[in-house]
Each structure stands twice: as structure tokens, then as C-alpha cells.
Design an enzyme around this catalytic site. Structure first.
Site, PDB file in Angstrom:
ATOM      1  CE1 TYR A 161      -3.575  -4.697   1.740  1.00 17.47           C
ATOM      2  CE2 TYR A 161      -4.297  -2.504   2.385  1.00 17.47           C
ATOM      3  CZ  TYR A 161      -3.283  -3.400   2.100  1.00 17.47           C
ATOM      4  OH  TYR A 161      -1.979  -2.978   2.159  1.00 17.47           O
ATOM      5  NE  ARG A 190      -9.552  -3.594   5.069  1.00 17.70           N
ATOM      6  CZ  ARG A 190      -9.896  -2.462   5.639  1.00 17.70           C
ATOM      7  NH1 ARG A 190     -10.977  -1.827   5.253  1.00 17.70           N
ATOM      8  NH2 ARG A 190      -9.166  -1.934   6.593  1.00 17.70           N
ATOM      9  CD  GLU A 214       7.831  -1.343   0.950  1.00 15.59           C
ATOM     10  OE1 GLU A 214       8.658  -2.127   0.466  1.00 15.59           O
ATOM     11  OE2 GLU A 214       7.326  -1.503   2.086  1.00 15.59           O
ATOM     12  N   PRO A 215       3.501   2.817  -0.390  1.00 15.46           N
ATOM     13  CG  PRO A 215       2.841   4.620  -1.717  1.00 15.46           C
ATOM     14  CD  PRO A 215       4.059   3.876  -1.249  1.00 15.46           C
ATOM     15  N   GLY A 216       0.271   1.388  -0.204  1.00 15.71           N
ATOM     16  CA  GLY A 216      -0.680   0.482  -0.856  1.00 15.71           C
ATOM     17  C   GLY A 216      -2.070   1.067  -0.733  1.00 15.71           C
ATOM     18  NE  ARG A 217      -5.004   0.803   5.036  1.00 16.50           N
ATOM     19  CZ  ARG A 217      -5.677  -0.310   5.336  1.00 16.50           C
ATOM     20  NH1 ARG A 217      -6.937  -0.427   4.986  1.00 16.50           N
ATOM     21  NH2 ARG A 217      -5.098  -1.303   5.994  1.00 16.50           N
ATOM     22  CB  CYS A 252     -24.227 -20.504   5.350  1.00 17.21           C
ATOM     23  SG  CYS A 252     -25.468 -20.691   4.082  1.00 17.21           S
ATOM     24  CD  GLU A 253     -18.888 -18.127   8.667  1.00 14.78           C
ATOM     25  OE1 GLU A 253     -18.326 -18.295   9.733  1.00 14.78           O
ATOM     26  OE2 GLU A 253     -18.889 -18.973   7.745  1.00 14.78           O
ATOM     27  N   GLY A 304       1.775   2.498   4.860  1.00 14.27           N
ATOM     28  CA  GLY A 304       0.973   2.573   6.074  1.00 14.27           C
ATOM     29  C   GLY A 304       0.144   3.810   6.313  1.00 14.27           C
TER      30      GLY A 304
HETATM   31  C1  LIG Z   1       1.186  -4.072   3.473  1.00 15.04           C
HETATM   32  C2  LIG Z   1       2.530  -3.510   3.282  1.00 15.04           C
HETATM   33  C3  LIG Z   1       2.671  -2.255   2.705  1.00 15.04           C
HETATM   34  C4  LIG Z   1       1.508  -1.372   2.331  1.00 15.04           C
HETATM   35  O1  LIG Z   1       0.819  -0.913   3.462  1.00 15.04           O
HETATM   36  P1  LIG Z   1      -0.395   0.136   3.281  1.00 15.04           P
HETATM   37  O2  LIG Z   1      -0.907   0.303   4.645  1.00 15.04           O
HETATM   38  O3  LIG Z   1      -1.376  -0.517   2.382  1.00 15.04           O
HETATM   39  O4  LIG Z   1       0.173   1.378   2.707  1.00 15.04           O
HETATM   40  C5  LIG Z   1       3.959  -1.799   2.477  1.00 15.04           C
HETATM   41  N1  LIG Z   1       5.037  -2.540   2.801  1.00 15.04           N
HETATM   42  C6  LIG Z   1       4.928  -3.758   3.350  1.00 15.04           C
HETATM   43  C7  LIG Z   1       6.136  -4.527   3.657  1.00 15.04           C
HETATM   44  C8  LIG Z   1       3.673  -4.283   3.619  1.00 15.04           C
HETATM   45  O5  LIG Z   1       3.565  -5.483   4.183  1.00 15.04           O
END
Ligand SMILES: *Cc1c(COP(=O)(O)O)cnc(C)c1O
Length: 431
Positions: free
Chosen positions: A390, A330, A290-293, A361-362, A248
């Protein structure tokens, strides 16, 4: 510019990871996703080092693969020594294809089907992060049928408002995810998990939301989760081995967004974790995040070609590009901010206010509104920055538009990680 991998070269072109983006657009066509492989490794390393330093031994970041998912990324993540978080059998399949060590994979989601559970167990998944009672029963039954003792975490809802967009806020009591501490449901889930057969409860998970810039919500979540860990120890003599604090951390998409020092944030969260463990007299669990972004966002840009410029009197100017909501939904979904520039005229004065429109077309097919560019013309290369997270993973074939290629660039050269879809691909599944 926003990040060190964005520069302007001698030709006045935007360079990304040292590559002339105008040349890349010519060579590979547009729309095109470009990913900086070295930046990706640097971001992974930063998380690994920060977590080891501040939480100590056994702490590990898990890459949240929903942010950007294809086989090569799992190979890169695996080589860095990170685990991964997956949310579907499709992501699991991709990880399997890449040879990712599945004992380091955590399977998320609020509705895992029996087929998901069976597929994951057959492939030797490390952990399920269990969302609800029905799922717990199904895992127990399917693990039993395969003679497996399945490791699990329970997803707990700490009841936190992290001040982010409501579509990406996940830790409040009324969330569709997990079991709330406040209502007592979380304790009921612990009791069920401890008495269930063929399941081994290893600990707990929470994830409060995404694109969060303040550290307080993470510290608050850590406090609440450790209070829960202590209470669970008291009530059930249960020792929590793993505590997963979710992802997050916010990402800077524009010059207006704040800088976020992830190492400093992790240090602060770690000091909360340590303090609470002492206070409550519990051993510190191994900490996961759990970093994604924040792992992939600044590793990516998207390149487009300008098709038309429409000036509607004093009202509005539209610049249309050969992509849009199918490759980046997004803005349409959340009104997300992006930095946009003309890659082939990176040094020219930006005095033309316009909205960037996609080709669907939107009317809502916009990438950004009210941006300043040098007045574009047909054939210019337009770059949208910080699109690593994303974008590709949310891409669709709306209007039967083939998805762009994903190109990896870096010191070791350039290579296609995902080839561009063809028209044939678009009808591949049709009878
Ligand atoms: C989406 C998600 C993440 C990653 O969140 P980011 O904002 O991208 O870091 C981690 N854990 C869970 C369970 C998620 O759903």
C-alpha cells in the site's frame, strides 16, 4: 532488526537483502522503492505450504494485488502457483499483460461497471466475487451475450468487528461491501444467484478487514461462514465448493507491533473450519485466502534523501525528504506507524527527536512523527522500512511529483520492475 532482510553492513550502512542501500540510492536516485524478490517468494511459499498443510488439498492463497501491483509481480505470483484477487479492470489489464492465468483470478469490488464485467468476461476471468444484486443481473446479462457460463462467489458480510482502524474494517453489518447474513439479505442473494441464467454459483467469500493481529476474528468469521454454508445446504440443497476467507493478517511495522505467526493462525482457523464442517454435517469446501499486506509489506523499503532539518525552538524538529505523501500516503490517511532510520549512519546514536515531512505543499504531508534519529543533515539517506504494501500501489502525482522507480533486488541480481516517471510522463495525457 524487524526482519531478516534488514542488516547493517561493515560500512555502518543499512543493507537490504544484502544490498548496501546507500549504494542503491546513489545508483538509482531517490525516492526509490526497493523490493526483496527472494523474501516475496518466501512469503508466497509460506502461505502455500501452510494452507496445504492445514486445510488440505485444493486450498490456495490468492495474492491481493491491490497491495502492490505491477506486471512483474504477477509473473512472480503465477510462478509460485498462487491465484490472485483483483479489484479493477486496470489490475486485470496488468495481470493480462503479465500473462497471468486468469482462470485463477477473482474480481472484487463493490461497484463493477458494465465495462469492467465485459472486459473481464472477454479475457476469460475465473470468478467474480459478486457484491450486490445489480451486479449479479449485469453479469448474467453480459455472460449471456458472450455465451459464457460465468463462475461466481457471493460476498457475504459476517458481522465481525476485527479491532482494526475503521477505514480498513470491512466485515461489519453496516459495511459498504457484500450482503449481510444478519439481515437475511445474504440468503436472498443466494436465491437470485441460483435462479440466474449464465451464472454458476461456486461458493462464498468474506473479508473482515486489514492489519488484524488477533486470530479470534478470523476464527469467528470462519465459524459464521460455515454456519451459513450449512444453512444454505439445508434450505437450497446447495453444495458450497469454494469458501474464500479473505485477507487481513497484520504486519509488524515497528518494534512495538506484535509478532504474528501466520502458519499458527492458519492452523487455528483450519481447526475451526474442520470442527464446524463435522458439527454441521457439510463437506469441507476448498478454502481460499487472500493475503495482500502480509505477502508484500516486509519485502519493501523506501529510500529518500534528506533536504533540510528545521528546529523550531523547543517545539518540534522537521526533517524534510525528497518524497512524502505522493509515494506513501498511509500516515496522512490512517496515522500508520513506520520505522525510520538513517541508512548511511545506521549505527550512530539516535538522540534527535523529529517528524519526517514530505515535500508537498500540505502540512499533513508527513511520513511519521516523533521518531528518533541521529541528527540528520542534507544529503543523508533516509530509509522507511516495511513499505512493500500500500505504498507504490497508493502513490499519486500530487504536486506533479514523478513516481519513484521500483527496483527488485535478490540473489539473482537487481532489476528495475517499474522505471521512474519522467516529467514528460507527467504531461503525457494533457492536450
Ligand atoms: C484488501 C483486501 C484483501 C487484502 O487484505 P490485506 O490486509 O492486505 O491482507 C483481501 N481481500 C479483499 C476483498 C480485500 O479488499
Amino acid at each position: 532488526m524487524l526482519y531478516s532482510n534488514l542488516t547493517v553492513n561493515e560500512q555502518g550502512h543499512l543493507a537490504f537483502a544484502g544490498y548496501d542501500t546507500v549504494e542503491l540510492a546513489k545508483k538509482y536516485g531517490t525516492a526509490l522503492y526497493v523490493i526483496d524478490e527472494d523474501k516475496l517468494r518466501e512469503n508466497c511459499r509460506m502461505y502455500i505450504d501452510a494452507m496445504e498443510k492445514h486445510f488440505g488439498g485444493g486450498a490456495m492463497p490468492l495474492y491481493a494485488s491491490k497491495a502492490l501491483c505491477f506486471t512483474e509481480i504477477y509473473r512472480i505470483i503465477a510462478k509460485c502457483g498462487m491465484g490472485t484477487d483483483i479489484v479493477s479492470s486496470g489490475e486485470l489489464y496488468t495481470a493480462v499483460k503479465a500473462g497471468f492465468p486468469l482462470e485463477k483470478a477473482f474480481f472484487h469490488g463493490n461497484n463493477k461497471t458494465d465495462a469492467d464485467i465485459e472486459y473481464a468476461i472477454k479475457n476469460g476471468l475465473g470468478y467474480f466475487v459478486v457484491d450486490n444484486e445489480e451486479e449479479l443481473d449485469a453479469i448474467s446479462e453480459i455472460a449471456g451475450a458472450y455465451g459464457v457460463m460465468q463462475k461466481i462467489l457471493l460476498r457475504i458480510t459476517p458481522g465481525i468487528d476485527p479491532h482494526t482502524h475503521k477505514a480498513i474494517m470491512t466485515g461489519s453489518v453496516d459495511s459498504k461491501f457484500g450482503s449481510a447474513i444478519e439481515t437475511g439479505r445474504a440468503y436472498e442473494m443466494v436465491e437470485m444467484a441460483l435462479s440466474g441464467s449464465n451464472i454458476v454459483l461456486k461458493g462464498f467469500h468474506c473479508h473482515i478487514g486489514s492489519q488484524i493481529f488477533e486470530c479470534d476474528p478470523f476464527c469467528d468469521a470462519a465459524d459464521i461462514m460455515l454456519g451459513f454454508v450449512a444453512e444454505v445446504k439445508k434450505r437450497y440443497s446447495f453444495k458450497t465448493e469454494l469458501l474464500n476467507l479473505g485477507g487481513g493478517f497484520g504486519v509488524r511495522y515497528t518494534e512495538e507491533d506484535p509478532y504474528i505467526d501466520i502458519d499458527a493462525n492458519i492452523a487455528q482457523v483450519a481447526s475451526h473450519v474442520k470442527k464446524r464442517c463435522e458439527e454441521f454435517g457439510v463437506d469441507m469446501p476448498k478454502i481460499l485466502m487472500e493475503p495482500g499486506r502480509s505477502i508484500v509489506a516486509n519485502t519493501g523499503i523506501t529510500l529518500y534523501t534528506v533536504g533540510s532539518v528545521k528546529e523550531i525552538g523547543e517545539l518540534k524538529n522537521y526533517v524534510s525528504i525528497d518524497g512524502g505523501m505522493p509515494d506513501n500516503p498511509r500516515y496522512a490517511l490512517y496515522g500508520s506507524a513506520y520505522t525510520v532510520m538513517l541508512a548511511n549512519r545506521a549505527e550512530e546514536k539516535a538522540d534527535f527527536k523529529c517528524s519526517i515531512a514530505g515535500r508537498c505543499c500540505e502540512s499533513g504531508d508527513l511520513i511519521q512523527e516523533g521518531v528518533m534519529l541521529p541528527r540528520p543533515k542534507r544529503g543523508d539517506t533516509l530509509a522507511v522500512l516495511v513499505t512493500g504494501a500500500y505504498n507504490y500501489s497508493m502513490a499519486s502525482n500530487y504536486n506533479k511529483i514523478p513516481r519513484p522507480a521500483v527496483l527488485l533486488v535478490g540473489k539473482s541480481g537487481e532489476r528495475i520492475a517499474v522505471r521512474r516517471e519522467t516529467f514528460e510522463d507527467l504531461c503525457l495525457l494533457d492536450n
